[in-house]
Design an enzyme around this catalytic site. Structure first.
Site, PDB file in Angstrom:
ATOM      1  N   ASP A 110      -1.073 -47.682  44.213  1.00  0.00           N
ATOM      2  CA  ASP A 110      -0.055 -48.864  43.535  1.00  0.00           C
ATOM      3  C   ASP A 110       1.249 -47.334  43.448  1.00  0.00           C
ATOM      4  O   ASP A 110       2.220 -48.414  42.294  1.00  0.00           O
ATOM      5  CB  ASP A 110      -0.597 -49.521  42.155  1.00  0.00           C
ATOM      6  CG  ASP A 110      -0.980 -48.766  40.785  1.00  0.00           C
ATOM      7  OD1 ASP A 110      -0.712 -47.445  41.582  1.00  0.00           O
ATOM      8  OD2 ASP A 110      -1.469 -49.704  39.976  1.00  0.00           O
ATOM      9  N   LYS A 161      -0.035 -41.494  26.985  1.00  0.00           N
ATOM     10  CA  LYS A 161       1.283 -42.689  26.241  1.00  0.00           C
ATOM     11  C   LYS A 161       1.863 -42.122  24.878  1.00  0.00           C
ATOM     12  O   LYS A 161       1.349 -43.536  23.986  1.00  0.00           O
ATOM     13  CB  LYS A 161       0.639 -43.979  26.592  1.00  0.00           C
ATOM     14  CG  LYS A 161       0.306 -44.500  27.547  1.00  0.00           C
ATOM     15  CD  LYS A 161       0.104 -45.470  27.872  1.00  0.00           C
ATOM     16  CE  LYS A 161      -0.277 -45.629  29.600  1.00  0.00           C
ATOM     17  NZ  LYS A 161      -0.905 -45.333  30.709  1.00  0.00           N
ATOM     18  N   ASP A 219       5.881 -45.819  40.341  1.00  0.00           N
ATOM     19  CA  ASP A 219       4.757 -46.566  40.388  1.00  0.00           C
ATOM     20  C   ASP A 219       5.348 -48.149  40.383  1.00  0.00           C
ATOM     21  O   ASP A 219       6.155 -48.459  39.372  1.00  0.00           O
ATOM     22  CB  ASP A 219       4.300 -46.731  38.329  1.00  0.00           C
ATOM     23  CG  ASP A 219       3.297 -47.510  38.431  1.00  0.00           C
ATOM     24  OD1 ASP A 219       2.702 -48.107  39.021  1.00  0.00           O
ATOM     25  OD2 ASP A 219       3.096 -47.238  36.652  1.00  0.00           O
TER      26      ASP A 219
END
Length: 356
Positions: A110, A161, A219
């Site tokens: 992806d 993250k 992304d």
């Protein structure tokens, strides 16, 4: 060289587009998203690819078969249950044929990336590394895995993250493993590359390198990113071998019709058999096969599914319309609103948006 292609995700952030089609098979600039990756891998010397599939696994074989059309050998391995990123790599590795010291390229299905895969592999082999990651630089690293490196290119940490990332270098989702490293990943259970495999290699003193290159990278995980990627392919911002950049900012597929009095541009793709009528405005959008944009409708930064109809005077801005849906005259769908497949909105003068 062999590669493993990770294509098992359900693409939930891209629904309703992915209800019937896996994200890597969604059309971008006239071909499946994945085809842009496959041709770039082939150009970098990859000749055999193992697909790590799960969600709607049979559709990948239907789309690409044995790979002969693309000059590749393709094989397919399916996870019965999701195994995590590293678990999927280990599961697919049973279909590899290379020796323990051979490099194995791992790609995420992806991602659109214009980085130099050949240079990444060369960096890996010259250093005889255990793992070499493509790292790209972003303005805001908080929603990514940030990966600091030393002056010699060695990775020093993996920080997933974080609200306070230690670097603007992030994991771009393309890896070169030594085959023997993949073989040491535990088989038959969920294993996270980001939280287990990568930090484990650092802890045991393995040579993990970061190949930093700030070429085009995206992304394709959200509708906005999907639209941006498709438009960048049409405009030539993202290089690809399977779509020719358009000098006038529009890609018309077979039997697509755009009325001379319509305004279409910004990298828009008009799918096979789709129609844009007089007075309509379509800017920086993706119209799937058979979509119809009636006179006076405005479609901005949106995706219109297969066979869907946007009626006269309707407005879409940052919207996603599922296959076979109808947006009646006078409707305004704004700010990320999504319409599920087959839904029909009657004629109205009401605005619909996530902001109310």
């Amino acid at each position: 060289m062999e590669a493993i292609l990770l294509v098992g995700g359900q693409g939930s952030r891209l629904r309703p587009l992915t209800i019937s089609t896996p994200k890597p098979l969604l059309p971008m600039a006239g071909v499946p998203l994945l085809e842009h990756q496959l041709t770039r891998a082939r150009a970098a010397g990859v000749d055999r690819i193992v697909f790590a599939t799960s969600y709607r696994a049979e559709m990948f074989n239907e789309a690409f078969g044995d790979g002969e059309r693309l000059g590749l050998e393709l094989v397919y391995v399916t996870e019965d249950v999701p195994l995590g990123t590293a678990g999927a790599i280990r599961n697919a590795s049973d279909a590899l044929t290379c020796g323990p010291d051979a490099p194995v390229l791992v790609l995420n299905g992806d991602v659109l990336s214009g980085h130099d895969i050949t240079a990444q592999v060369a960096t890996h082999e010259k250093a005889e590394a255990s793992l070499t990651l493509h790292l790209t630089v972003v303005e805001d690293a908080r929603r990514y895995g940030s990966v600091p490196t030393g002056a010699d290119g060695r990775v020093t940490d993996f920080v997933e993250k974080s609200e306070h990332p230690p670097t603007d270098q992030v994991n771009a989702g393309c890896y070169v493993f030594r085959r023997s490293v993949i073989d040491r990943i535990p088989a038959g259970r969920v294993v996270s590359a980001e939280y287990e495999t990568f930090p484990g290699l650092l802890a045991e003193g393995g040579l993990v390198l970061g190949y930093v290159e700030s070429a085009y990278w995206l992304d394709v995980g959200t509708p906005a990113a999907f639209v941006r990627g498709a438009c960048d392919l049409v405009l030539g911002t993202m290089p690809t071998e399977v779509a020719c950049p358009s000098s006038h900012g529009v890609l018309l597929l077979d039997d697509a019709v755009v009325h001379p009095d319509a305004q279409v541009g910004g990298g828009t793709t008009v799918g096979a058999g789709a129609r844009v009528e007089a007075g309509a405005v379509v800017e920086a959008s993706v119209l799937f096969d058979g979509a119809v944009i009636e006179s006076g409708a405005r479609v901005l930064r949106s995706v219109v599914g297969r066979g869907s109809r946007i009626c006269a005077g309707a407005v879409l801005d940052d919207a996603v319309i599922g296959d076979g849906a109808v947006v009646g005259p006078g409707n305004e769908l704004l700010a990320g609103l999504r319409l599920w497949p087959g839904v029909e909105l009657p004629a109205t003068a009401v605005r619909f948006s996530h902001d109310g």
